[in-house]
Every structure is written in structure tokens, then in C-alpha cells.
Write a protein that holds these residues in place. Structure first.
Motif, PDB file in Angstrom:
ATOM      1  N   SER A   1      60.494  -9.199  91.668  1.00 19.78           N
ATOM      2  CA  SER A   1      59.228  -8.660  92.181  1.00 19.78           C
ATOM      3  C   SER A   1      58.340  -8.121  91.066  1.00 19.78           C
ATOM      4  CB  SER A   1      59.497  -7.541  93.187  1.00 19.78           C
ATOM      5  OG  SER A   1      60.022  -6.401  92.521  1.00 19.78           O
ATOM      6  N   CYS A   2      58.899  -7.988  89.887  1.00 20.54           N
ATOM      7  CA  CYS A   2      58.153  -7.402  88.778  1.00 20.54           C
ATOM      8  C   CYS A   2      57.761  -8.502  87.791  1.00 20.54           C
ATOM      9  CB  CYS A   2      59.036  -6.359  88.088  1.00 20.54           C
ATOM     10  SG  CYS A   2      58.170  -5.422  86.838  1.00 20.54           S
TER      11      CYS A   2
ATOM     12  N   GLU B   1      64.499   4.120  87.757  1.00 24.34           N
ATOM     13  CA  GLU B   1      64.048   5.444  88.211  1.00 24.34           C
ATOM     14  C   GLU B   1      65.254   6.374  88.338  1.00 24.34           C
ATOM     15  OE1 GLU B   1      60.921   5.137  88.120  1.00 24.34           O
ATOM     16  OE2 GLU B   1      60.995   2.953  88.278  1.00 24.34           O
TER      17      GLU B   1
ATOM     18  N   GLY C   1      68.261  -3.099  91.955  1.00 22.08           N
ATOM     19  CA  GLY C   1      67.136  -3.740  91.288  1.00 22.08           C
ATOM     20  C   GLY C   1      66.530  -2.780  90.284  1.00 22.08           C
ATOM     21  N   LEU C   2      65.224  -2.896  90.121  1.00 27.73           N
ATOM     22  CA  LEU C   2      64.562  -2.070  89.115  1.00 27.73           C
ATOM     23  C   LEU C   2      64.500  -0.592  89.492  1.00 27.73           C
ATOM     24  CD1 LEU C   2      61.847  -4.654  88.129  1.00 27.73           C
ATOM     25  CD2 LEU C   2      63.599  -3.693  86.612  1.00 27.73           C
ATOM     26  N   GLU C   3      64.868  -0.275  90.749  1.00 25.63           N
ATOM     27  CA  GLU C   3      64.940   1.146  91.110  1.00 25.63           C
ATOM     28  C   GLU C   3      66.000   1.880  90.287  1.00 25.63           C
ATOM     29  OE1 GLU C   3      65.917  -1.306  93.011  1.00 25.63           O
ATOM     30  OE2 GLU C   3      67.855  -0.901  93.929  1.00 25.63           O
TER      31      GLU C   3
ATOM     32  N   GLU D   1      66.243  -2.271  96.299  1.00 28.16           N
ATOM     33  CA  GLU D   1      64.923  -1.767  96.707  1.00 28.16           C
ATOM     34  C   GLU D   1      63.788  -2.482  95.994  1.00 28.16           C
ATOM     35  OE1 GLU D   1      64.942   2.506  96.219  1.00 28.16           O
ATOM     36  OE2 GLU D   1      66.959   2.607  97.084  1.00 28.16           O
ATOM     37  N   GLN D   2      63.942  -2.661  94.692  1.00 25.46           N
ATOM     38  CA  GLN D   2      62.895  -3.330  93.916  1.00 25.46           C
ATOM     39  C   GLN D   2      63.503  -4.552  93.225  1.00 25.46           C
ATOM     40  OE1 GLN D   2      61.500   0.638  91.895  1.00 25.46           O
ATOM     41  NE2 GLN D   2      60.134  -0.995  91.270  1.00 25.46           N
ATOM     42  N   PRO D   3      63.454  -5.697  93.879  1.00 29.90           N
ATOM     43  CA  PRO D   3      64.080  -6.884  93.270  1.00 29.90           C
ATOM     44  C   PRO D   3      63.509  -7.172  91.892  1.00 29.90           C
ATOM     45  CG  PRO D   3      63.451  -7.319  95.544  1.00 29.90           C
ATOM     46  CD  PRO D   3      62.860  -5.990  95.188  1.00 29.90           C
ATOM     47  N   TRP D   4      64.367  -7.603  91.001  1.00 29.22           N
ATOM     48  CA  TRP D   4      63.985  -7.958  89.626  1.00 29.22           C
ATOM     49  C   TRP D   4      62.809  -8.945  89.648  1.00 29.22           C
ATOM     50  CZ3 TRP D   4      65.289  -6.548  84.710  1.00 29.22           C
ATOM     51  CH2 TRP D   4      65.068  -7.456  83.674  1.00 29.22           C
TER      52      TRP D   4
END
Lengths: 484, 440
Positions: A120-121, A208, A203-205, A115-118
Motif C-alpha cells: 500500500s506504500c 509505528e 505490515g508497515l504499522e 493493518e498497513q500492507p507493504w
């Protein structure tokens, strides 16, 4: 994934294969990046790219291997010749006729949602998040050391064979780590986010999912509570084991015990053997009917979800222990064939990287949830202890006699959680332990967890292993404190 | 390999921008291995790998990247340039590192071992084939290990050593098993055969009925490998680490603060005696002749350059983990051949398997018996003991519980091959102890 700009891996393996041989090419690229903040100071960040290939050659009845980081066609061609030399050196001395060994049957590819590719941050945001986490661990002046770190590991693999098979997979894994060490004049104690069992796929999700930003304060507070707590009492008592300790319990006393290469004797010189015998499959009562253990490659977010293993066998969910009865072991197609149980092959033949051959490994080894709530697990304990988050582990080479220690221990009195105690450990033997299982926690207690540190094999291999497990209750365990 | 590494280092130097410095660390190997199960070859093959770690620093900041290379500078040139570009861009965004140590002084040196490496057939011959009723198992591994460090300030250090390791075992149908290890730079099949024959000679006693000792305390002889097993978790939990000792988290912190081991206990770091690389990953000279414990008292500690910066100390070149790479313990006067006679009624243990720290206080370690574990009665080894759990304080075993120290220190090569082969090792004697705790 290709190593050549002009041809597929499938074409490449056909070009490098020595004439008259069966040949496979397993290419693995692992890229990793790590950030760690220790006592509010960012340690030098690091990244890595590990890229290479293992060439397997079967010539006649023998098999030879050659692993190389030279991925040019000339390099792979040379590796294939070296592999053939090793096959010839083993002539007449192989453990089996490798020409009859199972081979991949179907091409395919597999990846998982991120969901949140590494990427992307911004790195500065990751560093800031870790700095905040590290500061959050400092809940008291008696916290003397704090570490907050994140590691991302992306593995791309490709298997190609001279049977025109090509299989590609991608795994993105996140490994979060938080630790606080508390000290006073009397003692030093530490607390972490679950004994290094918070690795997940995604990913970074993932952060959470595990409430990463909320954990530091809890871990810091726990460390102080542990520091000030009395030592765990010694004696036979009922216990409720939380998911972060069940990970280790299942891993050591079910997973390793069921590996077919241990039962076949391949691991006798290093990791060990097993008390389990082939005749036990289908008959051995491992525990009560409420115990169901599966290999499940389909669980979202679990680190070893996959479409195939590293020998190209398709992955699917399968019971190892069903209603308490042992059904089968953990072994890939080759081990299953060696034991004349080809129907029991599971997609668990895995290698840690390109420079090691696949062997039988746990993948996602899970305990299915039961129907008892956490409150009810605890309510049925008059005098006992809650045990969670591994701190110490030791088990014999047959996987029978074990002793484990935990970070998080609390007394249970009259069906309720009471005060915290420290340095709790317990010891038992595998089958009597699992026979003492009294209740399995429900879906609300079931957690998807994973570890990057399962070691085995010669040459040695360290792999990720997933365990999704509920809290469980056991009766009459031998529990002890500092003196053991 | 050495000239290729130096060429790579020079190429990297040429890519640097104003104010940048680089440390290039190399770990490579050309390895052959034969893995044996039930006397036959399960897996055999070769591994060639060349891993480079590039640490780029500028204005008090550092970032690093590792990459596996092909071995051809022509092929790897683009990948190296991309890494330097990426590091160069990223380092500027980092906060200043207040504990970043200086680069080491410029020096050029090399350590080069020599010896014959066996061909694949010889390697397989050394370990394959069963011994009577006993099945053989294990791994034979050979080849050259390479380590190198170069800095843009001109440091050049190189280590290469051939090493053959035969790590085998023999397994009786009833479950008893004996282990043998032969290591050497120069392949010597007759010496390896002697080790194997010695292991085979132990099968007779291992075939006897097991006599499991009840829970209790026993006088025991611990072979050098068993002592190594017990020291392992104490060391990797920060035993001799300056940082861990300062914070009290080292299990050995008490011996640096008044608790005394037996005065015959002396530990030191001795890379020359054990033949390990005499430099760390950033090129600092490894701690040499570091007296960690003298006459039972904690003396020097491993102080890494980063710990030194953080706490205002002088570093001794220790690696970032502050572990020993070449731990040596002084032998004593006790003849290991008389171990059973001196044990009288107790245990003789070759190894303690799967050890882990059970409690930091007292450096309490737990593990289980494996390989040759014998019940000793009336001064004679009478039977195998099977699997029993040991749980005891290492500080006690090397303190009030120590009766004597063996006169022969054994070189114990680190057999770990996680990621790559390891040149590290230790040199330890066996110890005779009183009251070894068996808990189950």
C-alpha cells in the motif's frame, strides 16, 4: 496457494505419490523486498521470489525427501520418485519406523492481521523514510557510518498429504535495521536498534509500533555517548538486563538448551547437544518461582505466531518452565514420539524454506511478565549495571557456559541509573545464572521482539524466532569490560 | 545447466529496452544428503535449486531481483518477462546511484571440476553405523555446485564443481566427542574411511577423566581448524575490508597502521589454490594472489567495486562484503607431530567453538573448546579438558604470542549450507602460541 492452475495441492499430491506410499507436499513461496540507505546513499534495492516444494515419501518403514524448484506436475512427480529412492537407500537404517510417525490430522488455514500492507506504500515513500532515518542518525560529526534499512518477507506455505489434509498459512514480516558507528582518534563504537531483534509480524504499522522514526536520533546520540564513555568496570555485581538483551539470553540459554533434537542427539555434529536430560522434565528447578517461560503462538505481532507447524501440528500456548520448574522441552510430534513423550509435542517443527526438512525450532519463546516496575528493578541495586542490546554472543555446545556482550550499558548507583559505560560483557553458566534471577519486570517492561537469524540444522537452516520478554534483575553476575 | 543458463541470459537480453543493461548471476546445485543421528538415517534426500539474480541498470541506477527457476526456459519465460518489466519500471524512479560501479570487461571463461559422485547408498555407508561405544552423527552431502554470470554486454563466466563432504562425529557415552571431515571432488571411499579411522583412534584419550585447567594463560597448539575458528569473527567484522579499515572499524585496522604481527605471518587470497569460483556476483574477476599480510604487516585489502567508486580507489574484484573466499596462510617449519612435545605443559586444541568478537580492540575473540581439546603435561597429551572458555586477542596470538607455525597447511572447505552449498574455503596451518588465555 496452488502451483497448478487446475488442481489443489491436495489433488496434486495424490497424483504424484508413488503407489503404496504415504506422501506429503510442502510448498513454500517466500517473497522479499529490501531497501537500504547507507551514508545517505540508496543501495540498489533488491527483491526475491523463492518458490519450491519438498516432497516427503514414506515407503514401508523408511522416509525419503526431495526438494525441487520445478513445480510442474512432471517435476513434482519426478521428485516423488527421487524421494522414494532415498527411502529405499536408507532401508533398515532409519532412526525410527517412519510408517508410525505422527502425521497431520486436521486441515486448516491461518493468517494474521496486517493493518498497513507493504504494497500500500509507494516505494518512493519507503525510500524517503529510510533517507530521513539515515540522516537522523548523523547527530554528530563523529558519526562515521550510518545504515537504515527495511526488509519485508512474506511467506506463503501449503502442506498437503495423501491423507486428504491441506494446511495453508501466510506470514508477513518486517525487519527494520538502524545502525550508527561513531569514531574519534581513540576508539570506534557502534549502536543499533537492539542487536537485530526488532523483527515483527505485520505490515508497515510495525514501524509505528517500534517508533522507527524516533529511533535514529536516539541511536546516533547513544553512539557518541558510548564512544566517550569509560570502559565497564570488572567484578561481581547485580545487573538489570533490558528486553533487547533478554531476547538473546532467553534464546541461547533456555531455547536452544530445551530443543528435543539436541537432547536426542540429532544436532550433536553441528549446533550441539544440551546439558538437559529427559529425567529433568517435571523436576529440574531452572530458576525461582517468578520464572515462567512459554511457547506462545498467539501473541499479536510476534514473528512466529502461527496456527500450525511445518509438520501440520496445531499450535497452542504451553508452559516450558512453570514457576521455575522445567516442565517440557521444545520439540515437534516426531521428536516427542521418539522420546516416548507424545503428550509433550508442541507445534515447533519448522523448516526455513521448501528446500530444507522441518526440525525442532523455537517459535515464539517468551518469558511471562512479572510484577516489578522498571524503576523498582533498578531501585533495588546498590552497585550494579544495566545491560541491553546484544553485541557479542558465545555459548558452549551443551548450552551451559556462556559469555555475552552488549551495546547499551550503564552503571546503577544507589538504586539509580548513572553514567554510561562501554564494552560491557558478562559470563555465567545457565542454571546458576537463572537461579540468580531476583525480579521479573512487569507488563510495561515486556516487549515483543524477534530475530531473523537463528541458525541450526544439517543442511543448515536460518529461521525467524520470536521472543517477548520483560526486563529482569539478576544478583552477583561476573561482569567485565574491554580486557574480558 | 550451463547452456540453459546462457539461454536464459540471452532471453533476458532480448527483453531489454533502449539504454538498459543487465547482469545475470546464477547459483544452482543438485545435491544429495544423508543426515545421521546415533548411527542411523534421520533425514535423507535430494535438493535441486536454480536461483537467478537479475540486476538491471539504466542511467546510473540499478535494481535487482532474485528468482528460483524450474530449469525449463519454456516454463520460466513468463516469470522472467514479468521480472524484467517490473525492474524496468522501478529503476526509473530511483535516485542516481553515485557509487554504481561499471560492469566488468567482456570475457568468456569457465572452470569445470570433474569427479565421481557417490550414489545414496554409498553416501549413507560412509557415515552411518556406530563405532564401538561411540555413536556417530553428522551429514554426508554430495553433488554439483554451479555458479554463472552473464551480462548484456557479452560477459559469460561459468563454474561447476562436484564436491562430496562427509562431516561426521563420534560421541562417547560420557560426553567426549571427536570430529572428522573428508572433502573431495572425486569420491574416494577408502580415503574417507581413513579420516573416519583417524577420528576413531582419538576416542581412547577422550574417554579418560577430564582435567579442566584453571583460569590462566597456557602454551597451546591450535590445529588449522582452531585457527580458522578464531579468524572467523575477525574476518566477518571487516578484518581485511578496505572500507572497514578506512573507518577504523576493522579489528585488524592496527596492522595496517603500524602494529606488526610476527614477521612469519603471511596471509593472501588465493582462489586458484583453493578451487573457488574466480569471479564475483557481477562477473568481476576475483582477487587473486592478493597479499593481505606480508611479513606481519598489513598490505593489500579487499576493495569492492562500490567501495572503489565511493573512495576513489581501484577495486580488486572483491565481493560487496569484502571478505576472503579463499584465505591462505603460509606454513612455517614446525612439525605438527611434535606439538605436544613443544607445548610441554599446556593445551592442544582441534577447534574453538562458537567464536565471536568480544572487543574490536586487539581483535579480541572468545569461544569455547569443543571436539578434541587436550591437557598436555610433560610433553604428552594426558586427558581431555572438557569445556573451557578461551578469550584472547588474535593480534597478540599472531604477534608477540606466536611461537611457531605448522609446516602443513590444511584445506578447510567451508561447510556452511545456509540457503545453498558453498564452494569457498581456506588453507591454513596450525600455530603454536604462548599465553593463550583461559577465562573460565
Amino acid at each position: 496457494m496452488n502451483v497448478s492452475p487446475t488442481m489443489s495441492a491436495e489433488q496434486l499430491v495424490g497424483r504424484i505419490a508413488p503407489r503404496g506410499t504415504w506422501c506429503s507436499l510442502r510448498i513454500v513461496r517466500t517473497t522479499a523486498e529490501s531497501f537500504a540507505v547507507r551514508d545517505d546513499v540508496l543501495l540498489p534495492p533488491s527483491c526475491s521470489e523463492d518458490f519450491g516444494a519438498m516432497v516427503t515419501v514414506v515407503d514401508g518403514q523408511e522416509m525419503g525427501l526431495a526438494a525441487t524448484s520445478d513445480l510442474s506436475e512432471a517435476g513434482l512427480y519426478q521428485a516423488a520418485r527421487v524421494a522414494r529412492e532415498w527411502a529405499h537407500a536408507a532401508a533398515g537404517r532409519g532412526v525410527l519406523d517412519f510408517s508410525a510417525a505422527p502425521r497431520p490430522l486436521r486441515s486448516g488455514s491461518w493468517s494474521h492481521p496486517v493493518e498497513q500492507p507493504w504494497e500500500s506504500c509507494a516505494r518512493s515513500d519507503i525510500i524517503e523514510r529510510l533517507k530521513n532515518a539515515c540522516q537522523g542518525l548523523k547527530t554528530d560529526d563523529r558519526i562515521i557510518r550510518r545504515v537504515a534499512s527495511l526488509r519485508r518477507v512474506r511467506t506463503e506455505s501449503c502442506i498437503a498429504t495423501t491423507d486428504d489434509i491441506q494446511i495453508e498459512q501466510v506470514h508477513d514480516r518486517i525487519v527494520p535495521w538502524l545502525m550508527a558507528v561513531a569514531s574519534d582518534d581513540e576508539d570506534v563504537q557502534s549502536r543499533s536498534n537492539g542487536g537485530r531483534s526488532d523483527a515483527q509480524l505485520g505490515g508497515l504499522e510495525v514501524l509505528e509500533r517500534i517508533r522507527f522514526d524516533d529511533l535514529p536520533q536516539q541511536i546516533g546520540n547513544d553512539a557518541i555517548e558510548i564512544l566517550l564513555a569509560p570502559v565497564c568496570p570488572t567484578g561481581a555485581m547485580d545487573v538489570v538486563i533490558g528486553p533487547a538483551q533478554m531476547v538473546l539470553q532467553v534464546h541461547e540459554s533456555i531455547g536452544h538448551a530445551l530443543e528435543l533434537d539436541r537432547i536426542l542427539g540429532d544436532e550433536r555434529n553441528y549446533a550441539g547437544t544440551s546439558f538437559v536430560k529427559i529425567d529433568d522434565f517435571g523436576s529440574l528447578s531452572w530458576g525461582p518461582e517468578i520464572l515462567n517461560v512459554v511457547i506462545d503462538p498467539t501473541v499479536e505481532g510476534e514473528v512466529c505466531s502461527a496456527g500450525f507447524d511445518d509438520e501440520g501440528l496445531e499450535a497452542k500456548k504451553i508452559h516450558l518452565i512453570e514457576k521455575g520448574v522445567l516442565r517440557r522441552g521444545i520439540g515437534g510430534a516426531l521428536s516427542a514420539q521418539r522420546l516416548s513423550r507424545p503428550e509433550d509435542a508442541i507445534a515447533v517443527s519448522r523448516a526455513c524454506s521448501w528446500n530444507r526438512p522441518p526440525i525442532d525450532r523455537m517459535a515464539n519463546l517468551n518469558v511471562e511478565p512479572g510484577d516489578t516496575s522498571l524503576d523498582d528493578l533498578i531501585a533495588a541495586v546498590e552497585n550494579g549495571v544495566w545491560l541491553d542490546a546484544n553485541s557479542s554472543w558465545s555459548i558452549d555446545d551443551r548450552r551451559w557456559k556462556f559469555q555475552f556482550g552488549v551495546e547499551d550499558a550503564r552503571l546503577i548507583e544507589n538504586g539509580q541509573l548513572a553514567g554510561r559505560v562501554k564494552e560491557a560483557g558478562y559470563r555465567s553458566t545457565t542454571i546458576p545464572f537463572w537461579q540468580s534471577l531476583d525480579a521479573v519486570g512487569n507488563q510495561d517492561t515486556w516487549q515483543v521482539r524477534g530475530t531473523p537469524n537463528c541458525g541450526k540444522g544439517e543442511p543448515n537452516q536460518m529461521v525467524f524466532v520470536g521472543h517477548a520478554v520483560p526486563a529482569c534483575r539478576f544478583r552477583g553476575l561476573e561482569v567485565f569490560g574491554r580486557e574480558g | 545447466m550451463q547452456s540453459w543458463f546462457y539461454d536464459v541470459s540471452e532471453y533476458l537480453d532480448s527483453l531489454l529496452s533502449e539504454g538498459e543493461q543487465v547482469t545475470v548471476s546464477f547459483a544452482g546445485e543438485v545435491t544429495g544428503f544423508a543426515r545421521i543421528s546415533s548411527g542411523c538415517v534421520r533425514q535423507g534426500g535430494s535438493i535441486e535449486q536454480r536461483e537467478l539474480t537479475i540486476s538491471l541498470r539504466k542511467d546510473g541506477r540499478e535494481i535487482q531481483s532474485s528468482v528460483m527457476l524450474s530449469g525449463s526456459l519454456q516454463t520460466d519465460r513468463d516469470a522472467l518477462r514479468a521480472i524484467v518489466d517490473r525492474l524496468s519500471s522501478a529503476v526509473a524512479d530511483l535516485p542516481v546511484d553515485p557509487h554504481l560501479p561499471d560492469l566488468p570487461d567482456t570475457v568468456t571463461d569457465e572452470q569445470r571440476g570433474q569427479g565421481r559422485i557417490p550414489v545414496p547408498e554409498e553416501l549413507i555407508d560412509a557415515i552411518a553405523g556406530d563405532c564401538g561405544d561411540a555413536q556417530t552423527c553428522g551429514i554426508a552431502i554430495t553433488g554439483t555446485m554451479y555458479r554463472g554470470v552473464a551480462t548484456s554486454t557479452g560477459l559469460r563466466r561459468w563454474y561447476e564443481a562436484p564436491l562430496t563432504v562427509i562431516d561426521g562425529s563420534m560421541h562417547l557415552p560420557g560426553g567426549g566427542a571427536t570430529k572428522w571431515v573428508w572433502t573431495g571432488e572425486n569420491w574416494n571411499p577408502s580415503a574417507a574411511r581413513s579420516s573416519r579411522d583417524h577420528a576413531e583412534s582419538m576416542l581412547e584419550i577422550l574417554a579418560r577423566d577430564v582435567q579442566t585447567p584453571p583460569v590462566g594463560s597456557y602454551r597451546a597448539w591450535l590445529e588449522p581448524a582452531a585457527l580458522d575458528d578464531l579468524l572467523g569473527p575477525v574476518i566477518w567484522n571487516g578484518g581485511f575490508s578496505a572500507k572497514a579499515i578506512m573507518t577504523g572499524s576493522s579489528p585488524l585496522a592496527p596492522i595496517y597502521d603500524g602494529t606488526r604481527l610476527d614477521p612469519r605471518v603471511c596471509f593472501r587470497e588465493n582462489p586458484v589454490a583453493i578451487g573457488v569460483p574466480q569471479f564475483g556476483s557481477h562477473g568481476h574477476p576475483s582477487p587473486a594472489g592478493l597479499d593481505l599480510v606480508a611479513e606481519g604487516v598489513g598490505q593489500e585489502k579487499f576493495i569492492s567495486p562500490r567501495t572503489a567508486m565511493e573512495h576513489g580507489l581501484t577495486h580488486n574484484g572483491a565481493s560487496s562484503g569484502e571478505y576472503p573466499d579463499a584465505l591462505e596462510m603460509d606454513p612455517g617449519d614446525f612439525d605438527p607431530a611434535s606439538a605436544c612435545a613443544q607445548v610441554g605443559d599446556g593445551l592442544w586444541l582441534s577447534h574453538v567453538h562458537y567464536t565471536n568478537l568480544a572487543a574490536r580492540e586487539g581483535a579480541r575473540v572468545t569461544g569455547v573448546t569443543r571436539w578434541i581439546a587436550l591437557r598436555v603435561k610433560d610433553g604428552e597429551a594426558v586427558a581431555p579438558v572438557g569445556t573451557v572458555r578461551i578469550d584472547d586477542s588474535v593480534i597478540r596470538l599472531l604477534g608477540e604470542g606466536l611461537i611457531d607455525i605448522g609446516s602443513r597447511a590444511e584445506l578447510l572447505t567451508n561447510l556452511s549450507t545456509y540457503g545453498s552449498r558453498s564452494p569457498e574455503g581456506s588453507k591454513l596451518p596450525g600455530i603454536l602460541v604462548e599465553g593463550l588465555r583461559v577465562v573460565g
